[in-house]
Design an enzyme around this catalytic site. Structure first.
Site, short mmCIF file in Angstrom:
data_model
loop_
_atom_site.label_atom_id
_atom_site.label_comp_id
_atom_site.label_asym_id
_atom_site.label_seq_id
_atom_site.Cartn_x
_atom_site.Cartn_y
_atom_site.Cartn_z
N ARG A 11 -43.36 -96.97 -6.26
CA ARG A 11 -44.43 -95.96 -6.34
C ARG A 11 -45.68 -96.61 -6.95
O ARG A 11 -45.69 -97.80 -7.25
CB ARG A 11 -43.98 -94.80 -7.21
CG ARG A 11 -43.82 -95.22 -8.66
CD ARG A 11 -43.57 -94.07 -9.58
NE ARG A 11 -43.72 -94.50 -10.95
CZ ARG A 11 -43.41 -93.77 -12.01
NH1 ARG A 11 -42.91 -92.58 -11.84
NH2 ARG A 11 -43.58 -94.24 -13.22
N ASN A 87 -46.01 -106.80 -10.62
CA ASN A 87 -46.66 -105.50 -10.83
C ASN A 87 -45.91 -104.58 -11.80
O ASN A 87 -46.53 -103.76 -12.46
CB ASN A 87 -46.79 -104.79 -9.47
CG ASN A 87 -47.16 -103.34 -9.61
OD1 ASN A 87 -48.32 -102.99 -9.81
ND2 ASN A 87 -46.15 -102.46 -9.52
N TYR A 152 -48.83 -102.77 -25.32
CA TYR A 152 -49.30 -102.93 -23.93
C TYR A 152 -50.44 -103.95 -23.86
O TYR A 152 -50.43 -104.83 -22.99
CB TYR A 152 -49.76 -101.55 -23.44
CG TYR A 152 -50.16 -101.49 -21.99
CD1 TYR A 152 -49.20 -101.41 -20.98
CD2 TYR A 152 -51.51 -101.49 -21.61
CE1 TYR A 152 -49.57 -101.34 -19.64
CE2 TYR A 152 -51.88 -101.42 -20.29
CZ TYR A 152 -50.92 -101.33 -19.31
OH TYR A 152 -51.29 -101.26 -17.99
N ALA A 154 -51.06 -106.39 -25.90
CA ALA A 154 -50.50 -107.72 -26.15
C ALA A 154 -49.86 -108.28 -24.88
O ALA A 154 -50.08 -109.44 -24.50
CB ALA A 154 -49.45 -107.65 -27.27
P1 NAP Z 1 -46.04 -96.79 -12.34
O1 NAP Z 1 -46.58 -95.75 -11.42
O2 NAP Z 1 -45.33 -96.37 -13.57
O3 NAP Z 1 -45.13 -97.78 -11.48
C1 NAP Z 1 -44.47 -98.87 -12.06
C2 NAP Z 1 -43.13 -99.02 -11.40
O4 NAP Z 1 -42.44 -100.12 -12.04
C3 NAP Z 1 -42.25 -97.78 -11.57
O5 NAP Z 1 -41.63 -97.41 -10.36
C4 NAP Z 1 -41.28 -98.24 -12.63
O6 NAP Z 1 -40.02 -97.56 -12.62
C5 NAP Z 1 -41.11 -99.71 -12.29
N1 NAP Z 1 -40.47 -100.41 -13.38
C6 NAP Z 1 -40.54 -100.13 -14.72
N2 NAP Z 1 -39.77 -100.98 -15.42
C7 NAP Z 1 -39.21 -101.81 -14.52
C8 NAP Z 1 -38.31 -102.89 -14.65
N3 NAP Z 1 -37.83 -103.27 -15.84
N4 NAP Z 1 -37.90 -103.53 -13.53
C9 NAP Z 1 -38.37 -103.15 -12.32
N5 NAP Z 1 -39.22 -102.14 -12.13
C10 NAP Z 1 -39.65 -101.46 -13.23
O7 NAP Z 1 -47.23 -97.76 -12.83
P2 NAP Z 1 -48.66 -98.09 -12.13
O8 NAP Z 1 -49.67 -97.23 -12.77
O9 NAP Z 1 -48.53 -98.13 -10.66
O10 NAP Z 1 -48.91 -99.55 -12.72
C11 NAP Z 1 -48.53 -100.73 -12.01
C12 NAP Z 1 -49.02 -101.95 -12.79
O11 NAP Z 1 -50.45 -101.88 -12.93
C13 NAP Z 1 -48.44 -102.02 -14.20
O12 NAP Z 1 -48.20 -103.38 -14.52
C14 NAP Z 1 -49.55 -101.47 -15.06
O13 NAP Z 1 -49.50 -101.94 -16.36
C15 NAP Z 1 -50.76 -101.98 -14.31
N6 NAP Z 1 -51.98 -101.20 -14.60
C16 NAP Z 1 -52.05 -99.87 -14.27
C17 NAP Z 1 -53.21 -99.17 -14.56
C18 NAP Z 1 -53.36 -97.72 -14.21
O14 NAP Z 1 -54.42 -97.16 -14.48
N7 NAP Z 1 -52.37 -97.08 -13.60
C19 NAP Z 1 -54.27 -99.81 -15.19
C20 NAP Z 1 -54.16 -101.15 -15.51
C21 NAP Z 1 -53.01 -101.85 -15.19
P3 NAP Z 1 -39.75 -96.39 -13.74
O15 NAP Z 1 -40.71 -95.30 -13.42
O16 NAP Z 1 -38.32 -96.05 -13.55
O17 NAP Z 1 -40.05 -96.99 -15.09
#
Ligand code: NAP
Length: 244
Positions: A11, A87, A152, A154
């Site tokens: 997702r 990611n 986060y 860090a």
């Molecule tokens: P998200 O919607 O929470 O999606 C992250 C996915 O990674 C989830 O399906 C999650 O599963 C999975 N995941 C978590 N722990 C895992 C593990 N140990 N092994 C394998 N998969 C795992 O997050 P997102 O917003 O799309 O963010 C994606 C990336 O972009 C992240 O690295 C985030 O830090 C970075 N980012 C996001 C934003 C933002 O505004 N959204 C901004 C800056 C950076 P669960 O739901 O089961 O944990």
């Protein structure tokens, strides 16, 4: 056909990156921590509709031996791994004074150690291929810091150092490594913020809106493309002009 492996891609941003790379013609290796995530999302079907091959690999990216096995399985299934997108990420927010050891350690393990695990084992495959692209998801929180996100920030700052190190270690083998640093992007991760937190964020963004997941995927697609063949060790901020 070339293959892209995207962690945490059931997702959110990961799913958008997987779909974009499928549109670019890559076979797709999806990953997430549980089957349940794929059951509640239709990313497999969307990618199949692009006419490329897709398979999901369930694994906890913070677990070294699980990652080793997963990378072997992806290589066996697709033959090559040409693009790795690190990611997968989590948040466990709280002000430093109240942050527990578990909150700190879990975020470092999932966001930071996973990049070591994946880059090491996929990097070994890419070194034998003498080509590859590694793209890491950092964050503006790793560049500027963010109250309530010591863990986060860090992890995301560490990813910048790791990106530059991998670029230097693997550059001579035809492998590039870059990071993107998204700002405030509309996903389930950011849906958890309160209205007040959201309004405060938007006030600081030059473009006065959230980013869309497709706007991250587009930059990742560029970094994976031939056009980015001489770009390595860079951090590209995708934030609509936050904190300029
Ligand atoms: P998200 O919607 O929470 O999606 C992250 C996915 O990674 C989830 O399906 C999650 O599963 C999975 N995941 C978590 N722990 C895992 C593990 N140990 N092994 C394998 N998969 C795992 O997050 P997102 O917003 O799309 O963010 C994606 C990336 O972009 C992240 O690295 C985030 O830090 C970075 N980012 C996001 C934003 C933002 O505004 N959204 C901004 C800056 C950076 P669960 O739901 O089961 O944990």
């Amino acid at each position: 056909m070339a293959t892209a492996l995207i962690t945490g891609s059931a997702r959110g941003i990961g799913a958008a990156i997987a779909l974009r790379l499928a549109k670019d013609g890559y076979n797709i290796a999806l990953n997430d921590i549980s089957e349940a995530m794929f059951e509640s999302n239709d990313i497999m079907d969307k990618i199949k509709a692009e006419g490329v091959e897709v398979e999901k690999f369930i694994c906890d990216v913070s677990n070294y031996s699980q990652v080793e096995e997963t990378v072997k399985a992806v290589k066996a299934r697709f033959g090559t791994i040409d693009v790795l997108v690190n990611n997968a990420g989590i948040t466990r927010d709280g002000l430093m004074a109240r942050m527990s050891e578990e909150q700190y350690d879990s975020v470092i393990a999932v966001n930071q150690k996973s990049v070591f695990n994946m880059s090491k084992f996929v990097g070994n495959v890419m070194m034998r291929q003498k080509s590859g692209r590694i793209i890491n998801l950092s964050s503006v929180a790793g560049v500027y810091g963010n109250p309530g996100q010591m863990n986060y920030s860090a992890s995301k700052a560490a990813i910048i150092g790791m990106t530059k190190t991998v670029a230097k270690e693997l550059g001579s083998r035809g492998i590039t490594c870059n990071a993107v640093a998204p700002g405030f992007i509309k996903t389930p991760m950011t849906d958890k913020l309160t209205d007040a937190q959201r309004d405060a964020m938007i006030a600081q963004i030059a473009m006065k809106r959230y980013g869309e997941v497709e706007e991250i995927a587009g930059v990742v697609s560029f970094l994976a493309s031939k056009d980015a063949s001489y770009v390595t060790g860079q951090v590209i901020e995708i934030s609509g002009g936050l904190s300029m």
